[in-house]
Design a protein around this motif. Structure first.
Motif, PDB file in Angstrom:
ATOM      1  N   PRO A 270      -1.171  11.899  30.038  1.00 13.79           N
ATOM      2  CA  PRO A 270      -2.663  11.632  29.666  1.00 13.79           C
ATOM      3  C   PRO A 270      -3.203  10.307  30.040  1.00 13.79           C
ATOM      4  N   GLN A 271      -2.906   9.156  30.447  1.00 13.78           N
ATOM      5  CA  GLN A 271      -3.484   7.796  30.928  1.00 13.78           C
ATOM      6  C   GLN A 271      -2.735   8.277  32.022  1.00 13.78           C
ATOM      7  N   MET A 272      -2.220   8.746  33.022  1.00 16.66           N
ATOM      8  CA  MET A 272      -2.097   9.146  34.639  1.00 16.66           C
ATOM      9  C   MET A 272      -3.073   9.956  34.787  1.00 16.66           C
TER      10      MET A 272
ATOM     11  N   LEU B 148       1.113   4.148  44.293  1.00 13.73           N
ATOM     12  CA  LEU B 148       1.875   3.181  43.422  1.00 13.73           C
ATOM     13  C   LEU B 148       1.493   2.992  42.759  1.00 13.73           C
ATOM     14  N   MET B 149      -0.194   3.355  41.818  1.00  9.14           N
ATOM     15  CA  MET B 149      -0.028   2.766  40.856  1.00  9.14           C
ATOM     16  C   MET B 149       0.505   3.445  39.113  1.00  9.14           C
ATOM     17  N   LEU B 150       0.327   5.449  40.203  1.00  9.83           N
ATOM     18  CA  LEU B 150       0.644   6.368  40.173  1.00  9.83           C
ATOM     19  C   LEU B 150       2.234   6.098  39.057  1.00  9.83           C
ATOM     20  N   HIS B 151       3.104   6.050  40.171  1.00  5.89           N
ATOM     21  CA  HIS B 151       4.359   5.895  40.263  1.00  5.89           C
ATOM     22  C   HIS B 151       5.268   4.431  39.554  1.00  5.89           C
TER      23      HIS B 151
ATOM     24  N   VAL C 128       2.805  16.209  41.271  1.00  7.45           N
ATOM     25  CA  VAL C 128       3.081  16.115  41.737  1.00  7.45           C
ATOM     26  C   VAL C 128       3.689  14.623  41.283  1.00  7.45           C
ATOM     27  N   VAL C 129       3.841  13.834  40.822  1.00  8.52           N
ATOM     28  CA  VAL C 129       3.838  12.561  40.311  1.00  8.52           C
ATOM     29  C   VAL C 129       4.730  12.567  38.879  1.00  8.52           C
ATOM     30  N   LEU C 130       5.161  14.186  38.368  1.00  8.77           N
ATOM     31  CA  LEU C 130       5.956  13.901  37.206  1.00  8.77           C
ATOM     32  C   LEU C 130       6.966  15.211  38.202  1.00  8.77           C
ATOM     33  N   SER C 131       6.433  15.557  39.172  1.00  8.47           N
ATOM     34  CA  SER C 131       7.520  16.321  39.731  1.00  8.47           C
ATOM     35  C   SER C 131       8.344  14.839  40.462  1.00  8.47           C
ATOM     36  N   HIS C 132       8.726  13.579  40.615  1.00  7.80           N
ATOM     37  CA  HIS C 132       9.524  13.290  41.073  1.00  7.80           C
ATOM     38  C   HIS C 132      10.246  12.424  39.714  1.00  7.80           C
ATOM     39  N   HIS C 133      10.080  13.291  38.702  1.00  8.87           N
ATOM     40  CA  HIS C 133      10.723  12.583  37.409  1.00  8.87           C
ATOM     41  C   HIS C 133      11.221  13.531  37.400  1.00  8.87           C
ATOM     42  N   LEU C 134      11.307  14.865  37.685  1.00 10.86           N
ATOM     43  CA  LEU C 134      11.796  16.061  37.130  1.00 10.86           C
ATOM     44  C   LEU C 134      13.063  16.143  38.388  1.00 10.86           C
ATOM     45  N   VAL C 135      12.501  16.133  39.580  1.00  9.83           N
ATOM     46  CA  VAL C 135      13.246  16.604  40.737  1.00  9.83           C
ATOM     47  C   VAL C 135      14.496  15.190  41.507  1.00  9.83           C
ATOM     48  N   GLY C 136      12.717  13.801  41.096  1.00 11.65           N
ATOM     49  CA  GLY C 136      14.247  12.646  42.029  1.00 11.65           C
ATOM     50  C   GLY C 136      13.305  12.114  42.782  1.00 11.65           C
TER      51      GLY C 136
END
Lengths: 456, 466
Positions: free
Chosen positions: A382-384, A371-374, B193-201
């Motif tokens: 960079p912070q992540m 959750l923190m990462l999202h 994985v986290v950035l995929s969330h922004h890319l793909v939704g």
């Protein structure tokens, strides 16, 4: 007063009353202490279970001067469980009236701090807690360093409180004080800095690391791990920062992450396990800071969940380290100790609890970290990356420590048939903590903060 | 729930249940379970899982339709975000699971004899189950969160198995090195994985499969991060140092990890994230370069190895390098076939590795003479000085470990040690006169009270009251 509030107040009062009873009896009875601590933990857990998730929200004040919200409901049971586990695992030689009494008092004060929504009362409890910590650390190196750090922290917090009371009045709600703080950045800075010093954020970490070095981990836990000064940050500093604008958080987050990475790096190069644990705790405290000041509601919910999970995981892991050092003496990380053959179960618990501190899959902290990462971190890669490096390094440290303590060529004259396995009370303490971490990982929505609605 | 899921649930659930059971047994009961019990448990679990899996595949083929995802609820459900749990099976999943169950079962059967009476027998099987569960999550997890959880489990079980023979220093050092590599590159994977969330939704595998996007800064970043994440698990250059060191572990674990399954997770990840990689030319170029370097590295260094497992390890690296090249050129079907074929071949070779000398002796006996010299065609065409230089380069594994240790890790560690000394001096200055340090040192020294030495019973410790 609502039943939930009553239960929480009783949960805070019970350990303190137990401490007074022990002082009256002049006996540091582990059974009585555990009963008092357990009762406190149980009452707060019951309160958390009764909380209506649709009603209570992060930061919502219910009944000034007391309040209950998802932060209190999540943290109070976690503190209670860790305090109980620390009392159970406290080695015999360290079981004195002073250590048992101060642990109980600190449990009560830490719980009470979570329930207070009135600034003078908040400050009074925090100063009382600081005084208790200084009394518990009196004499020796740690006491001196702690005095040099915590006393100015108490003075800073007192000064800001007096200024706010003079400006807004003693009975003003916290929201009024938040608005005043946002109008006076210098006061906000002083309050924030004082809270950070109290927490043990570098460079004010010396007392914490030295405390882990000198005392038993089960004695240090009540002094440091609840991280109750975060309450001041959550209730006052973060909302004031939010009023100043989203960019105000960025320096705090980046600074905290860099300090966390540095602390983990310092943990890596330590030759003493106790000091390494101290630096690991410091790194964890820095990461907590990142979560609770997140302007994004999802990130903040994750931060609070991570706070609760960290308290439990770090508590359990510290106790495992304590159990190992009570069997080996000072643990020199430059050599192997091969304790695993003589205490295999302790080894298994050490590694499981250790990975729980690194947000291992299946633990409740995995959810908190996700959750923190999202949260807002998810928009600043960079912070992540810094946060992930800190967590990665924690996992690596845990495995390295595990290999050094439990594996390797057996020391000369060590008898591999000799059993050094956990005592029943130690086993109970560690399994209780481990169970909570993994059950929480499987059913994280049981945590009040994850069941509460997110602020719009 | 679609009825076609039932056999797959049995196949996936049994190893998970066995892992939990074994773990709880080891944690809660002091005496480890008997070898016979563990053998029976693993044989039963893997046999039933394999049969159930086959039934599931047959059912899928007969139905002729893709299997819809199976939602298993949400781990967390907040108004604006939720972490969903679910299972997803497609062709790629079937391939990996089809390798996992029978190979894990074969390795379990092999290990029951190979590790007979070996200390840590139950620990080995616990870690083998952990690997299986990790692979199940990677293959059949509906979201990238679950894939990452499985990735972590595989990494941890790998490091602990490398350090299996823990009474020696070297396996521990090598296990730690492998784990350090995994943790370092897993930062890249989790970022992806986290950035995929922004890319793909979403982090849903299903939605990634269906994603159609074009090149962009974010696509390139995610693509590059995925490639880096894949490089670590597959031991691609420059992260190849841990692979030969990983051969310290028991041969069955080497077979399943570095021959068959774990080392191919890199290409598997690239195939899984292919819709994003397809739109990231920079990431594919990186894949190609890394693949080429890894193939060259593996081929060259493998020729200078003096033990069979090391040779096979580098041969695996070289083949994985080729898979990277195939993927960078867009030949996904070729890479998939290559992956699965190579996994089976290499697992067989690694399982037979302990017998290589006796087989060689049998061959020589049968021939009645020395074997004719083979290979070394490339070496014979090179001038002698160049051959010597390349041989040294191969022996030193391209100096990659030295570069990493001396160029990166060493300076950082020295800097941290200097900072630590400064920190200790500041603490000493703040804490008062030196005499107090002695008293404090006495407080932290091993106590006069003996540590817990319970003898025959944990409660019989002298001077230690419960």
């Amino acid at each position: 007063m609502t039943p939930v509030l009553l239960l929480l107040v009783a949960g805070a009062a019970t350990p303190v009353l137990t401490a007074l009873a022990l002082v009256a009896l002049r006996r540091p009875s582990r059974l009585v202490a555990a009963a008092g601590s357990g009762a406190g933990a149980g009452l707060t857990a019951l309160a958390a279970a009764l909380i209506d998730a649709d009603v209570f929200d992060v930061g919502q004040v219910i009944s000034s001067p007391l309040q209950v919200d998802a932060v209190a409901a999540t943290l109070a049971p976690a503190l209670g469980v860790v305090s109980l586990a620390a009392l159970l695992a406290l080695p015999e030689r360290a079981r004195t009236l002073a250590s048992v009494g101060s642990a109980l008092v600190l449990q009560g004060l830490s719980t009470a701090l979570l329930l207070v929504g009135h600034l003078p009362l908040l400050l009074a409890l925090e100063v009382l807690k600081i005084a208790t910590v200084l009394w518990a650390l009196r004499g020796g190196r740690t006491g001196r360093i702690a005095a040099l750090t915590l006393a100015p922290s108490a003075i800073g917090m007192t000064a800001v409180t007096l200024l706010l009371v003079a400006t807004d009045g003693a009975a003003a709600p916290l929201s009024t004080h938040v608005a005043t703080l946002s109008e006076h950045p210098a006061w906000l800075l002083l309050l924030g800095a004082s809270a950070l010093m109290r927490l043990g954020i570098p460079p004010a970490h010396g007392w914490l690391v030295t405390a882990f070095e000198e005392l038993e981990p089960s004695q240090v836990l009540p002094l440091a791990v609840p991280a109750s000064a975060l309450v001041i940050l959550v209730r006052l500093v973060e909302p004031a920062l939010a009023a100043l604008g989203a960019t105000a958080h960025a320096p705090v987050v980046i600074g905290a992450l860099l300090l966390a990475l540095l602390a983990q790096g310092l943990a890596f190069v330590q030759t003493s396990m106790r000091r390494a644990l101290g630096f690991s705790v410091v790194a964890g405290l820095c990461v907590l800071l990142v979560g609770v000041v997140d302007p994004d509601p999802i990130g903040r919910v994750g931060g609070v969940a991570h706070w609760g999970a960290w308290v439990v995981a770090t508590g359990g892991f510290s106790l495992a380290v304590g159990a190992a050092s009570s069997r080996l003496g000072t643990i020199d990380l430059r050599k192997h100790h091969a304790l695993g053959e003589r205490a295999p179960r302790l080894g298994a618990l050490f590694v499981l609890l250790g990975f729980a501190t690194a947000a291992g899959p299946g633990t409740v902290d995995f959810v908190g970290a996700d959750l923190m990462l999202h949260g807002s971190l998810g928009h600043h890669w960079p912070q992540m990356a810094l946060l992930l490096m800190v967590m990665g390094l924690q996992g690596l440290n845990v495995l390295r420590w595990f290999f050094r303590i439990f594996y390797g060529p057996a020391p000369m004259f060590a008898d591999p048939r000799e059993r050094m396995e956990l005592l029943p009370r130690e086993r109970l303490a560690l399994l209780m903590v481990l169970g909570l971490l993994f059950v929480g990982g499987l059913v994280p929505s049981a945590l009040p903060v994850l069941g509460a609605s997110v602020e719009p | 729930m679609n009825a076609l899921w039932l056999p797959f649930l049995v196949a996936l659930g049994l190893p998970f249940g066995a892992w939990l059971l074994l773990g709880l047994r080891l944690l809660l009961v002091l005496a480890p379970p008997s070898e016979a019990l563990i053998q029976r448990l693993t044989a039963t679990v893997f046999s039933i899982s394999t049969v159930a899996f086959v039934i599931g595949v047959v059912g899928l083929l007969l139905s002729g339709a893709p299997l819809p995802d199976l939602p298993l609820g949400a781990l967390v459900a907040l108004p604006r975000y939720h972490i969903a749990l679910g299972l997803h099976i497609d062709g790629l999943s079937l391939g990996l699971l089809g390798l996992t169950f029978p190979l894990a079962g074969l390795v379990a059967a092999f290990s029951a004899r190979y590790l007979h009476r070996e200390p840590g027998f139950s620990r080995f099987f616990f870690l083998l189950m952990m690997l299986t569960v990790g692979l199940e999550l990677i293959a059949a997890g509906e979201g990238l969160d679950l894939l990452f959880a499985g990735w972590e489990l595989v990494g941890l079980s790998s490091a602990l198995l490398i350090a299996f023979f823990h009474r020696r220093q070297q396996p521990l050092d090598h296990g730690l090195r492998a784990y350090a590599t995994y943790r370092a590159v897993d930062v890249a994977l989790l970022l992806a994985v986290v950035l995929s969330h922004h890319l793909v939704g979403s982090v849903s595998v299903h939605q990634i499969d269906a994603w159609i996007g074009g090149p962009s800064g974010l696509t390139t970043l995610v693509g590059v991060l995925v490639v880096i994440g894949a490089m670590g698990k597959s031991g691609s250059v420059p992260f190849s140092g841990w692979v030969p060191r990983a051969m310290e572990g028991p041969t069955p674990s080497s077979a399943i990890f570095y021959g068959a399954l774990s080392i191919h997770l890199g290409p598997f990840l690239l195939l899984r994230m292919w819709p994003i990689l397809e739109s990231a030319p920079a990431a594919r170029a990186l894949m190609g370069v890394v693949g080429l370097l890894t193939a060259l590295h593996g081929s060259m260094v493998g020729r200078a190895q003096h033990d069979i497992k090391g040779t096979l390890a580098y041969a695996s690296l070289a083949q994985v390098g080729l898979m990277f090249i195939e993927l960078s050129l867009g030949f996904t079907e070729l890479a998939t076939l290559h992956l699965f074929g190579h996994a089976v071949l290499r697992a067989n070779q690694l399982l037979r590795a302990p017998s290589v000398l006796s087989e060689r002796d049998e061959l020589l006996d049968a021939l009645g003479a020395q074997r004719p010299s083979r290979g070394q065609h490339i070496e014979r065409t090179l001038p002698a000085p160049l051959r010597r230089g390349l041989y040294k380069l191969a022996l030193e594994r391209w100096y990659l470990d030295d570069l990493l240790d001396r160029g990166l890790v060493g300076p950082v560690v020295r800097g941290l040690e200097a900072l630590n000394r400064l920190d200790q001096r500041v603490s000493a200055a703040l804490s008062g006169p030196p005499g107090d340090e002695e008293a404090a040192a006495q407080r932290s020294a091993p106590r006069a009270e003996a540590p817990v030495r319970p003898g025959p019973s944990p409660h019989a410790a002298a001077g230690v009251r419960s």
